[in-house]
Design an enzyme around this catalytic site. Structure first.
Site, PDB file in Angstrom:
ATOM      1  N   HIS A 109       0.836  -1.212   0.000  1.00 43.07           N
ATOM      2  CA  HIS A 109       0.000   0.000   0.000  1.00 43.07           C
ATOM      3  C   HIS A 109       0.865   1.254   0.000  1.00 43.07           C
ATOM      4  O   HIS A 109       0.615   2.196  -0.772  1.00 43.07           O
ATOM      5  CB  HIS A 109      -0.916  -0.014   1.214  1.00 43.07           C
ATOM      6  N   GLU A 110       1.869   1.292   0.868  1.00 45.96           N
ATOM      7  CA  GLU A 110       2.744   2.466   0.925  1.00 45.96           C
ATOM      8  C   GLU A 110       3.520   2.635  -0.371  1.00 45.96           C
ATOM      9  O   GLU A 110       3.742   3.759  -0.820  1.00 45.96           O
ATOM     10  CB  GLU A 110       3.694   2.360   2.114  1.00 45.96           C
ATOM     11  N   HIS A 166       1.543   4.487  -2.842  1.00 45.63           N
ATOM     12  CA  HIS A 166       1.624   5.954  -2.749  1.00 45.63           C
ATOM     13  C   HIS A 166       2.828   6.481  -3.521  1.00 45.63           C
ATOM     14  O   HIS A 166       2.750   7.524  -4.186  1.00 45.63           O
ATOM     15  CB  HIS A 166       1.728   6.379  -1.282  1.00 45.63           C
TER      16      HIS A 166
END
Length: 233
Positions: free
Chosen positions: A102-103, A106
């Protein structure tokens, strides 16, 4: 002077939002703890999962470093670095893979110029100013009974609400990119993927709850303003 808004409708709306916020926090902590005890079969660590997301998208200039704490994982565009918490960086659990991917999602958003993340970045200085001075203006407007100051406080508070609104598509998209790589690259099997998705959905729910809470508070201030304004007529 009316420092609080006692309209029944407001409290009927507020209580479910508070319950949702509590539920979201319990869910994100519970799902992370649960799947932090489940090791993935390929023994892929969080750092490796983040690297794989970057590799799939052709990104080679983003650093991946550990940081202290729990659930402190984040991507910092200022130094173009993904920071993964201790329970994620070297861990080969289902939760670690989901959070790290998920990070990395980003980081991909910034690399490709994803629209909502560009908007969010652009309004950060304004929202930081708003968050710092909104409360001051609201309190002064209430205590001194000066409508223009109170109105300024509402506008400043609304800026933080807009920021939270823009944050939703950013978070959802990062999770979609993460899941896409996890599935496409076979980082987790189908059962493990369900666990990773549950962790990410729980995290997303906290952002939804935060936005709803902000909207309810904004509604409260607007109702107070409208009520006081009508009494002056």
């Amino acid at each position: 002077m009316h420092y609080f808004y006692y309209d029944t409708t407001y409290w009927i709306v507020l209580i479910p939002v508070i319950l949702l916020s509590v539920y979201a926090q319990v869910q994100v902590s519970g799902s992370f703890d649960r799947y932090s005890r489940v090791r993935n079969r390929r023994r892929i660590t969080g750092a490796q999962a983040a690297y794989e997301v970057l590799r799939v998208h052709g990104i080679t200039d983003v650093a991946i470093r550990p940081c202290r704490g729990k659930l402190t994982d984040h991507y910092d565009p200022r130094d173009n670095t993904i920071y993964l918490s201790e329970p994620v960086y070297n861990s080969d659990t289902v939760a670690a893979v989901g959070v790290a991917a998920h990070e990395a999602g980003h980081a991909v958003q910034y690399a490709v110029g994803y629209g909502p993340v560009r908007v969010r970045t652009a309004i950060i200085p304004v929202t930081q100013f708003g968050s710092q001075f909104a409360f001051v203006a609201l309190v002064l407007g209430l205590v001194l009974y000066i409508q223009p100051i109170f109105a300024i406080g509402i506008v400043l508070f609304a800026l933080t609400t807009i920021f939270q609104l823009v944050t939703l598509p950013v978070e959802f998209d990062a999770s979609a990119r993460a899941i896409g790589t996890i599935e496409g690259g076979g980082l987790l099997d189908e059962e493990e993927q369900r666990g990773a998705k549950k962790v990410l959905r729980s995290a997303a729910l906290t952002y939804v709850a935060a936005l709803l809470m902000s909207l309810v508070q904004l509604l409260r201030y607007l109702l107070i303003f409208a009520g006081r304004d009508s009494r002056h007529r």
